[in-house]
Design a protein around this motif. Sequence first.
Motif, PDB file in Angstrom:
ATOM      1  N   ILE A  97      -4.654   2.739  -3.426  1.00  0.00           N
ATOM      2  CA  ILE A  97      -5.192   1.393  -4.091  1.00  0.00           C
ATOM      3  C   ILE A  97      -3.966   0.680  -3.641  1.00  0.00           C
ATOM      4  O   ILE A  97      -3.024   0.516  -3.338  1.00  0.00           O
ATOM      5  CB  ILE A  97      -4.528   2.249  -5.769  1.00  0.00           C
ATOM      6  CG1 ILE A  97      -5.942   2.758  -5.893  1.00  0.00           C
ATOM      7  CG2 ILE A  97      -4.628   0.855  -6.348  1.00  0.00           C
ATOM      8  CD1 ILE A  97      -5.448   3.275  -7.771  1.00  0.00           C
ATOM      9  N   THR A 132      -8.307  -5.823  -6.535  1.00  0.00           N
ATOM     10  CA  THR A 132      -7.744  -4.960  -5.889  1.00  0.00           C
ATOM     11  C   THR A 132      -8.530  -3.943  -6.055  1.00  0.00           C
ATOM     12  O   THR A 132      -9.706  -4.072  -6.617  1.00  0.00           O
ATOM     13  CB  THR A 132      -6.807  -4.722  -7.579  1.00  0.00           C
ATOM     14  OG1 THR A 132      -5.699  -5.247  -7.412  1.00  0.00           O
ATOM     15  CG2 THR A 132      -5.831  -3.351  -7.337  1.00  0.00           C
ATOM     16  N   THR A 133      -8.225  -2.968  -4.577  1.00  0.00           N
ATOM     17  CA  THR A 133      -8.832  -1.278  -4.339  1.00  0.00           C
ATOM     18  C   THR A 133      -8.581  -0.611  -4.311  1.00  0.00           C
ATOM     19  O   THR A 133      -7.559  -0.334  -4.094  1.00  0.00           O
ATOM     20  CB  THR A 133     -10.186  -2.331  -2.558  1.00  0.00           C
ATOM     21  OG1 THR A 133     -10.302  -3.569  -3.575  1.00  0.00           O
ATOM     22  CG2 THR A 133     -10.818  -1.221  -2.508  1.00  0.00           C
ATOM     23  N   MET A 134      -9.269   0.385  -4.192  1.00  0.00           N
ATOM     24  CA  MET A 134      -9.528   2.099  -5.031  1.00  0.00           C
ATOM     25  C   MET A 134     -10.248   2.703  -3.493  1.00  0.00           C
ATOM     26  O   MET A 134     -11.244   2.472  -3.348  1.00  0.00           O
ATOM     27  CB  MET A 134      -9.231   2.947  -5.537  1.00  0.00           C
ATOM     28  CG  MET A 134      -9.133   2.115  -6.891  1.00  0.00           C
ATOM     29  SD  MET A 134     -10.010   2.816  -8.747  1.00  0.00           S
ATOM     30  CE  MET A 134      -9.400   4.230  -8.705  1.00  0.00           C
ATOM     31  N   ALA A 154     -11.207  -2.362  -8.807  1.00  0.00           N
ATOM     32  CA  ALA A 154     -10.858  -2.111  -9.789  1.00  0.00           C
ATOM     33  C   ALA A 154     -11.084  -2.376 -10.982  1.00  0.00           C
ATOM     34  O   ALA A 154     -11.108  -1.830 -11.638  1.00  0.00           O
ATOM     35  CB  ALA A 154      -9.318  -1.767  -9.213  1.00  0.00           C
ATOM     36  N   ILE A 171      -5.748   2.604 -12.527  1.00  0.00           N
ATOM     37  CA  ILE A 171      -4.987   1.834 -10.926  1.00  0.00           C
ATOM     38  C   ILE A 171      -3.548   1.303 -11.484  1.00  0.00           C
ATOM     39  O   ILE A 171      -2.868   0.482 -11.728  1.00  0.00           O
ATOM     40  CB  ILE A 171      -5.851   0.210 -11.980  1.00  0.00           C
ATOM     41  CG1 ILE A 171      -7.513   0.376 -12.136  1.00  0.00           C
ATOM     42  CG2 ILE A 171      -5.299  -1.077 -10.852  1.00  0.00           C
ATOM     43  CD1 ILE A 171      -8.354   1.156 -10.828  1.00  0.00           C
ATOM     44  N   THR A 226      -9.222  12.177  -6.093  1.00  0.00           N
ATOM     45  CA  THR A 226      -8.231  10.277  -6.513  1.00  0.00           C
ATOM     46  C   THR A 226      -8.071   9.652  -5.446  1.00  0.00           C
ATOM     47  O   THR A 226      -8.209  10.314  -4.076  1.00  0.00           O
ATOM     48  CB  THR A 226      -6.670  11.700  -6.782  1.00  0.00           C
ATOM     49  OG1 THR A 226      -6.730  12.334  -7.819  1.00  0.00           O
ATOM     50  CG2 THR A 226      -5.376  10.801  -7.402  1.00  0.00           C
ATOM     51  N   PRO A 227      -8.046   8.157  -5.622  1.00  0.00           N
ATOM     52  CA  PRO A 227      -8.138   7.646  -4.490  1.00  0.00           C
ATOM     53  C   PRO A 227      -7.235   7.915  -3.416  1.00  0.00           C
ATOM     54  O   PRO A 227      -5.634   8.026  -4.068  1.00  0.00           O
ATOM     55  CB  PRO A 227      -8.299   6.034  -5.440  1.00  0.00           C
ATOM     56  CG  PRO A 227      -7.941   6.759  -6.542  1.00  0.00           C
ATOM     57  CD  PRO A 227      -8.518   8.022  -7.185  1.00  0.00           C
TER      58      PRO A 227
END
Length: 135
Positions: free
Chosen positions: A24, A42-44, A97, A106, A20-21
């Motif tokens: 985010i 958007t980044t995880m 994402a 997301i 699990t990130p």
Amino acid sequence: MTKFTGICLCGSVKYTCEITPSLIMNCHCSDCRKAMGSIHGTTMFVPEETVKIDGYPRSYSHSSDSGSSMTKIFCETCGSQLFSKNSNRAGGIGIRAGSVDDASLIVPMMNIFTQSALPSTPLDPNLPQHRKMPG
């Protein structure tokens, strides 16, 4: 634990991740806007060892405003940016994402570099807002 997958536009580079990130976030800095060709990126974020990459991506490195080395990792065929790394965050990798197969995963947790956000960009008032990089 969440297992998720992703792929570039042409299908040459695929990945799986089994965690699990931890974070985010939507980044509104000009580098992310330019690299993503969008109003924000958007980044995880996950530990790098949890990502298995199938294919042969290329990379491009540059300096951030804080002086760290930022590396963008992308498909050399279609140009899709899939990952990012920051020299100040060893062992971590950011997953873009837009490349994730299951969009329901997301769920941004914050907005950063809001001082650089385009005036027309709506910001979710329920998310923490940071003018620069927090912490």
